[in-house]
Design a protein around this motif. Structure first.
Motif, PDB file in Angstrom:
ATOM      1  N   THR A   1      -2.313 -20.001 -90.088  1.00  0.00           N
ATOM      2  CA  THR A   1      -1.540 -19.937 -91.329  1.00  0.00           C
ATOM      3  C   THR A   1      -0.551 -18.780 -91.401  1.00  0.00           C
ATOM      4  O   THR A   1       0.432 -18.843 -92.121  1.00  0.00           O
ATOM      5  N   SER A   2      -0.826 -17.681 -90.643  1.00  0.00           N
ATOM      6  CA  SER A   2       0.096 -16.535 -90.795  1.00  0.00           C
ATOM      7  C   SER A   2       0.375 -15.827 -89.468  1.00  0.00           C
ATOM      8  O   SER A   2      -0.410 -15.912 -88.524  1.00  0.00           O
ATOM      9  N   VAL A   3       1.532 -15.127 -89.448  1.00  0.00           N
ATOM     10  CA  VAL A   3       1.902 -14.302 -88.289  1.00  0.00           C
ATOM     11  C   VAL A   3       1.395 -12.887 -88.551  1.00  0.00           C
ATOM     12  O   VAL A   3       1.707 -12.285 -89.580  1.00  0.00           O
ATOM     13  N   LEU A   4       0.572 -12.357 -87.625  1.00  0.00           N
ATOM     14  CA  LEU A   4      -0.005 -11.026 -87.825  1.00  0.00           C
ATOM     15  C   LEU A   4       0.819  -9.923 -87.148  1.00  0.00           C
ATOM     16  O   LEU A   4       0.893  -8.807 -87.649  1.00  0.00           O
ATOM     17  N   ALA A   5       1.394 -10.250 -85.965  1.00  0.00           N
ATOM     18  CA  ALA A   5       2.140  -9.199 -85.243  1.00  0.00           C
ATOM     19  C   ALA A   5       3.075  -9.812 -84.205  1.00  0.00           C
ATOM     20  O   ALA A   5       2.895 -10.951 -83.771  1.00  0.00           O
ATOM     21  N   LEU A   6       4.061  -9.000 -83.822  1.00  0.00           N
ATOM     22  CA  LEU A   6       4.961  -9.376 -82.716  1.00  0.00           C
ATOM     23  C   LEU A   6       4.768  -8.330 -81.616  1.00  0.00           C
ATOM     24  O   LEU A   6       4.723  -7.128 -81.907  1.00  0.00           O
ATOM     25  N   ILE A   7       4.623  -8.805 -80.381  1.00  0.00           N
ATOM     26  CA  ILE A   7       4.498  -7.864 -79.249  1.00  0.00           C
ATOM     27  C   ILE A   7       5.691  -8.109 -78.328  1.00  0.00           C
ATOM     28  O   ILE A   7       5.870  -9.217 -77.815  1.00  0.00           O
TER      29      ILE A   7
ATOM     30  N   LEU B   1       1.403 -12.967 -82.280  1.00  0.00           N
ATOM     31  CA  LEU B   1      -0.040 -13.080 -82.477  1.00  0.00           C
ATOM     32  C   LEU B   1      -0.270 -13.500 -83.929  1.00  0.00           C
ATOM     33  O   LEU B   1       0.329 -12.917 -84.851  1.00  0.00           O
ATOM     34  N   GLY B   2      -1.105 -14.519 -84.130  1.00  0.00           N
ATOM     35  CA  GLY B   2      -1.334 -14.939 -85.513  1.00  0.00           C
ATOM     36  C   GLY B   2      -2.468 -15.940 -85.620  1.00  0.00           C
ATOM     37  O   GLY B   2      -3.164 -16.239 -84.644  1.00  0.00           O
ATOM     38  N   THR B   3      -2.644 -16.453 -86.857  1.00  0.00           N
ATOM     39  CA  THR B   3      -3.652 -17.495 -87.103  1.00  0.00           C
ATOM     40  C   THR B   3      -2.898 -18.796 -87.379  1.00  0.00           C
ATOM     41  O   THR B   3      -1.667 -18.839 -87.286  1.00  0.00           O
TER      42      THR B   3
ATOM     43  N   ARG C   1     -11.458 -18.030 -80.477  1.00  0.00           N
ATOM     44  CA  ARG C   1     -12.091 -17.583 -81.719  1.00  0.00           C
ATOM     45  C   ARG C   1     -12.741 -16.214 -81.485  1.00  0.00           C
ATOM     46  O   ARG C   1     -13.495 -16.033 -80.548  1.00  0.00           O
ATOM     47  N   ILE C   2     -12.376 -15.279 -82.363  1.00  0.00           N
ATOM     48  CA  ILE C   2     -12.998 -13.957 -82.310  1.00  0.00           C
ATOM     49  C   ILE C   2     -13.663 -13.756 -83.666  1.00  0.00           C
ATOM     50  O   ILE C   2     -12.979 -13.746 -84.707  1.00  0.00           O
ATOM     51  N   GLY C   3     -14.984 -13.618 -83.630  1.00  0.00           N
ATOM     52  CA  GLY C   3     -15.723 -13.573 -84.910  1.00  0.00           C
ATOM     53  C   GLY C   3     -15.579 -14.938 -85.579  1.00  0.00           C
ATOM     54  O   GLY C   3     -15.774 -15.981 -84.964  1.00  0.00           O
ATOM     55  N   GLU C   4     -15.183 -14.918 -86.831  1.00  0.00           N
ATOM     56  CA  GLU C   4     -15.055 -16.173 -87.575  1.00  0.00           C
ATOM     57  C   GLU C   4     -13.655 -16.767 -87.465  1.00  0.00           C
ATOM     58  O   GLU C   4     -13.419 -17.892 -87.855  1.00  0.00           O
ATOM     59  N   GLN C   5     -12.700 -15.962 -86.955  1.00  0.00           N
ATOM     60  CA  GLN C   5     -11.285 -16.354 -87.056  1.00  0.00           C
ATOM     61  C   GLN C   5     -10.746 -16.950 -85.745  1.00  0.00           C
ATOM     62  O   GLN C   5     -11.016 -16.440 -84.664  1.00  0.00           O
ATOM     63  N   LEU C   6      -9.952 -18.021 -85.850  1.00  0.00           N
ATOM     64  CA  LEU C   6      -9.272 -18.609 -84.691  1.00  0.00           C
ATOM     65  C   LEU C   6      -7.887 -17.957 -84.585  1.00  0.00           C
ATOM     66  O   LEU C   6      -7.101 -17.988 -85.534  1.00  0.00           O
ATOM     67  N   TYR C   7      -7.624 -17.321 -83.417  1.00  0.00           N
ATOM     68  CA  TYR C   7      -6.330 -16.646 -83.217  1.00  0.00           C
ATOM     69  C   TYR C   7      -5.502 -17.373 -82.153  1.00  0.00           C
ATOM     70  O   TYR C   7      -6.044 -17.975 -81.226  1.00  0.00           O
ATOM     71  N   PHE C   8      -4.177 -17.239 -82.303  1.00  0.00           N
ATOM     72  CA  PHE C   8      -3.250 -17.781 -81.301  1.00  0.00           C
ATOM     73  C   PHE C   8      -2.352 -16.634 -80.825  1.00  0.00           C
ATOM     74  O   PHE C   8      -1.963 -15.784 -81.630  1.00  0.00           O
ATOM     75  N   ILE C   9      -2.034 -16.633 -79.523  1.00  0.00           N
ATOM     76  CA  ILE C   9      -0.991 -15.698 -79.045  1.00  0.00           C
ATOM     77  C   ILE C   9      -0.095 -16.482 -78.085  1.00  0.00           C
ATOM     78  O   ILE C   9      -0.587 -17.207 -77.221  1.00  0.00           O
ATOM     79  N   GLY C  10       1.213 -16.366 -78.293  1.00  0.00           N
ATOM     80  CA  GLY C  10       2.108 -17.140 -77.434  1.00  0.00           C
ATOM     81  C   GLY C  10       3.557 -16.974 -77.832  1.00  0.00           C
ATOM     82  O   GLY C  10       3.919 -16.037 -78.561  1.00  0.00           O
ATOM     83  N   SER C  11       4.371 -17.895 -77.374  1.00  0.00           N
ATOM     84  CA  SER C  11       5.812 -17.784 -77.615  1.00  0.00           C
ATOM     85  C   SER C  11       6.135 -18.129 -79.067  1.00  0.00           C
ATOM     86  O   SER C  11       5.360 -18.822 -79.727  1.00  0.00           O
ATOM     87  N   PRO C  12       7.306 -17.656 -79.559  1.00  0.00           N
ATOM     88  CA  PRO C  12       7.704 -18.000 -80.932  1.00  0.00           C
ATOM     89  C   PRO C  12       7.723 -19.525 -81.146  1.00  0.00           C
ATOM     90  O   PRO C  12       7.435 -20.009 -82.239  1.00  0.00           O
ATOM     91  N   LYS C  13       8.014 -20.263 -80.077  1.00  0.00           N
ATOM     92  CA  LYS C  13       8.070 -21.734 -80.140  1.00  0.00           C
ATOM     93  C   LYS C  13       6.720 -22.296 -80.620  1.00  0.00           C
ATOM     94  O   LYS C  13       6.653 -23.221 -81.420  1.00  0.00           O
ATOM     95  N   LEU C  14       5.641 -21.724 -80.094  1.00  0.00           N
ATOM     96  CA  LEU C  14       4.287 -22.184 -80.432  1.00  0.00           C
ATOM     97  C   LEU C  14       4.037 -22.059 -81.944  1.00  0.00           C
ATOM     98  O   LEU C  14       3.519 -22.970 -82.587  1.00  0.00           O
ATOM     99  N   PHE C  15       4.476 -20.940 -82.524  1.00  0.00           N
ATOM    100  CA  PHE C  15       4.236 -20.716 -83.954  1.00  0.00           C
ATOM    101  C   PHE C  15       5.165 -21.555 -84.826  1.00  0.00           C
ATOM    102  O   PHE C  15       4.802 -21.959 -85.928  1.00  0.00           O
ATOM    103  N   ALA C  16       6.365 -21.813 -84.313  1.00  0.00           N
ATOM    104  CA  ALA C  16       7.282 -22.682 -85.062  1.00  0.00           C
ATOM    105  C   ALA C  16       6.634 -24.054 -85.215  1.00  0.00           C
ATOM    106  O   ALA C  16       6.738 -24.710 -86.251  1.00  0.00           O
TER     107      ALA C  16
END
Length: 710
Positions: free
Chosen positions: A520-526, A516-518, A474-489
């Motif tokens: 509910t949504s995908v914010l970026a691809l690295i 990288l995303g929350t 969690r950064i500030g109020e938001q919970l973020y995830f970063i990982g493989s496309p599998k994780l977001f699927a």
């Protein structure tokens, strides 16, 4: 085995030897030393001009054992300053003898061939030019060691007995001249090692207890601080503790472009400090420095017999006595059986003796090997033995480890695809999340953030790792995830189609994609990729041009990434998702298909595969002991472009060895055929033998000219 352990327990002494003229003499010297009291065993290294003695002996005793060749012996550690005599002084007797030969010829023309004047001139020429030869020859004759000196002595004395004074004198002169030339060419071949030895300075400026003193390299200890001014060479290996500079490492790695060095960087003895003042903490004693290891390995390599040399040596062992017996029979049987002229048949027997000497044949391989290994060492390629040099010349398939060999082994962020967010903001979130991760891809993101001066000092709360898939926090109020496309699927039940299309495109380019995303949504691809070395594509092309049938890339990476890199480099076949033991199995399979297979790796995790290949070639040379120990050949500059050079040098060496053997045997056969009709004169016989030896030696020295790009 017991014998080996015995040697370990014994005192081992190594001495440098000056004055070897041929492999045969080296063999005789070794035999003599073995017979000395107190010596349990001895090994001569002809290429490096050294003898290793197990047991106890003195320099005086060793010189006595080498008196037949007037050998000079010095302990290995002692510096030898060679006094170069002027050519005329060193070879005065040969020059005088040559003048007497011409005088004899002129007197013969004036007063007749058989005149006393010409015979005296010829006799003086024989004595002056050949006394050393006769002393050695007669000594060896009584020892039943039938070498070149014995054959020559018999031939010359025989010629004088049957009244062929002019022939005898010509033989002596030609032999003496060829010895001088042979010595010169052998020196030239050894020069490459000698130049390696003189690379590192023998003393350095050391700071001890606050004072700066010049200290001899042998007395410098680990932990000493060495001060190196601009333009000076480093005497020891160490780590920079103060200052920064560029250092030319060509002497060790063969790379001509100087390398930047700053605090904590490793530096090597024998390299040249270019512009800044460096203070270096010494990390190795003088005998353990990288340059000392290289010299030691090169000298050992030259002592190790290549397969073709061992074959030639075995042949020569039976061949010389056979020639002697044939010559005696040729001189005796025709006069006894068919009443031939004694003088004529003795003359033919003497000619057979001279022409039969296997000098050129015996020297054909060692000179080539010594020259090639010395040339390679100067260019930053360590070949650890004649056998590996020959095998590298026969390679038909080359397997490469991917990471750290074809690629740099350092992942880089190549693409940052954002969906409506600010790039710097995305980098900041990604860096804060990845700060605690040990994953190599995380380090690529942090490096990218540092380059963009992004501030990622803040810490994420509720940070946790999702095994094998990524991290969240969690950064500030938001919970973020970063990982493989599998994780977001899994998180979103399905990925947004726009993101999915981009992920697919990036993966097809051989990149690893992190999302990288929350919730509910995908914010970026690295996208991250291991950078391919600039030289890799050219190296693969060169190898195919050289006639290598197959190039294969072995990697633990996923198939899409591996194939994208393989296509970019023009590699024939790609094997992906391999574990270290799979690499080993694959090398074994390759060997059954292609026979001779080279494996190129970084020498650390590839050790089993390197050992299983015909020739193991390690990258990463300087400073990595593993590479020096596990591989048959080490590329010191961590530079793949040296691979085609190594292959072409090996092939050229094989070609030259074959030419030498064919030529020296061909000349022998031709000369032996000339004996049948009696056309072979003594001086022609010596000319054939000596000419062959010289041509073989000079042919081998062509290997000094092989360089990169050839």
């Amino acid at each position: 085995m017991e014998n080996h352990t015995q040697h370990q327990a014994d005192d081992k002494q190594v001495f440098r030897v000056q004055g070897f003229t041929c492999t045969n003499c080296a063999g005789i010297f070794e035999k003599n030393v073995k017979n000395l009291p107190g010596v349990k065993d001895a090994q001569v290294n002809f290429g490096a001009s050294k003898i290793t003695v197990f047991g106890h002996t003195t320099v005086a005793d060793l010189e006595k054992a080498g008196a037949f060749e007037s050998l000079k012996v010095t302990p290995e550690k002692e510096r030898v300053i060679e006094k170069k005599e002027p050519f005329w002084k060193e070879n005065g007797n040969v020059i005088l003898s040559f003048i007497l030969l011409i005088a004899g010829y002129a007197l013969g023309k004036q007063f007749g061939e058989e005149s006393l004047f010409s015979s005296v001139a010829y006799g003086a020429a024989i004595v002056l030019g050949g006394y050393e030869l006769f002393i050695k020859g007669i000594k060896n004759l009584f020892r039943f060691q039938f070498d070149m000196n014995v054959l020559m002595t018999i031939a010359v004395i025989g010629a004088a007995v049957i009244g062929e004074w002019g022939e005898g004198a010509t033989v002596v002169i030609l032999f003496a001249i060829s010895e001088v030339l042979e010595r010169y060419s052998m020196e030239k071949a050894r020069q490459s090692i000698r130049s390696l030895m003189d690379i590192a300075p023998k003393e350095a400026l050391i700071r001890r207890d606050g004072t700066e003193v010049m200290v001899g390299a042998d007395d410098i200890q680990v932990g000493d601080i060495m001060i190196v001014k601009p333009g000076q060479k480093l005497a020891m290996d160490g780590v920079v503790v103060k200052g920064s500079s560029t250092v030319n490492q060509a002497a060790i790695t063969g790379e001509s472009i100087p390398v930047s060095k700053a605090i904590d960087d490793e530096v090597f003895a024998g390299t040249l400090n270019e512009e800044g003042l460096l203070e270096i903490r010494v990390t190795k004693t003088v005998e353990d420095t990288t340059i000392s290891k290289i010299i030691h390995l090169v000298e050992e390599a030259q002592a190790e017999k290549a397969p073709s040399q061992a074959l030639v040596d075995r042949f020569a062992k039976y061949y010389t006595p056979a020639i002697m017996i044939t010559a005696i029979l040729l001189a005796i049987i025709p006069p006894l059986v068919i009443g031939g002229n004694w003088g004529e048949w003795i003359y033919r027997g003497l000619a057979l003796l001279v022409v039969g000497c296997p000098c050129a044949l015996v020297i054909s391989t060692p000179v080539s090997i010594v020259t090639a290994i010395g040339n390679a060492a100067k260019r930053g390629v360590l070949i650890k033995g004649g056998i590996h040099l020959e095998e590298a010349g026969r390679i038909s398939a080359v397997a490469f480890d991917k990471t750290g060999t074809l690629t740099r082994g350092v992942p880089q962020v190549t693409d940052l695809v954002t969906f409506g967010e600010n790039e710097l903001e995305i980098l900041k979130i990604a860096s804060i999340l990845e700060k605690g991760s040990q994953h190599p891809l995380a380090s690529a993101i942090l490096r990218k953030a540092e380059e963009g001066n992004v501030d990622f000092k803040a810490d994420a709360e509720e940070f946790s790792s999702i095994t094998g898939k990524g991290v969240k926090g969690r950064i500030g109020e938001q919970l973020y995830f970063i990982g493989s496309p599998k994780l977001f699927a899994e998180l979103h039940a399905s990925m947004e189609s726009q993101a999915e299309i981009r992920i697919d495109e990036l993966q097809k380019q051989g990149k690893t994609v992190m999302v990288l995303g929350t919730e509910t949504s995908v914010l970026a691809l690295i996208a991250v990729a291991d950078e391919v070395r600039d030289s890799s594509k050219d190296v693969i092309r060169h190898l195919h041009e050289l006639g290598i049938k197959k190039t294969i890339m072995l990697t633990g990476d996923n198939k899409a990434t591996a194939e994208a890199i393989g296509n970019r480099l023009g590699i024939a076949e790609v094997k992906a998702e391999l574990l270290p033991q799979d690499k080993l199995e694959f090398i074994k399979t390759l060997r059954t298909q292609y026979g001779n297979v080279a494996m190129v790796g970084d020498g650390v995790n590839d050790a089993p595969a390197l050992a299983a290949s015909t020739v193991g070639i390690a990258m990463g040379g300087a400073g990595t002991d593993t590479a020096l120990e596990t591989a048959d050949i080490a590329l010191m500059g961590d530079d793949l472009s040296k691979l085609p050079y190594t292959m072409s040098l090996s092939r050229k060496t094989l070609k030259i060895i074959k030419q030498n053997i064919t030529f020296s045997l061909g000349i022998k056969v031709l000369a032996l055929l000339l004996i049948v009709p009696g056309w072979l004169t003594l001086w022609m016989a010596i000319f054939a033998d000596m000419g062959a030896t010289l041509i073989v030696t000079l042919n081998s020295l062509r290997l000094l000219r092989v360089h990169q790009g050839k």
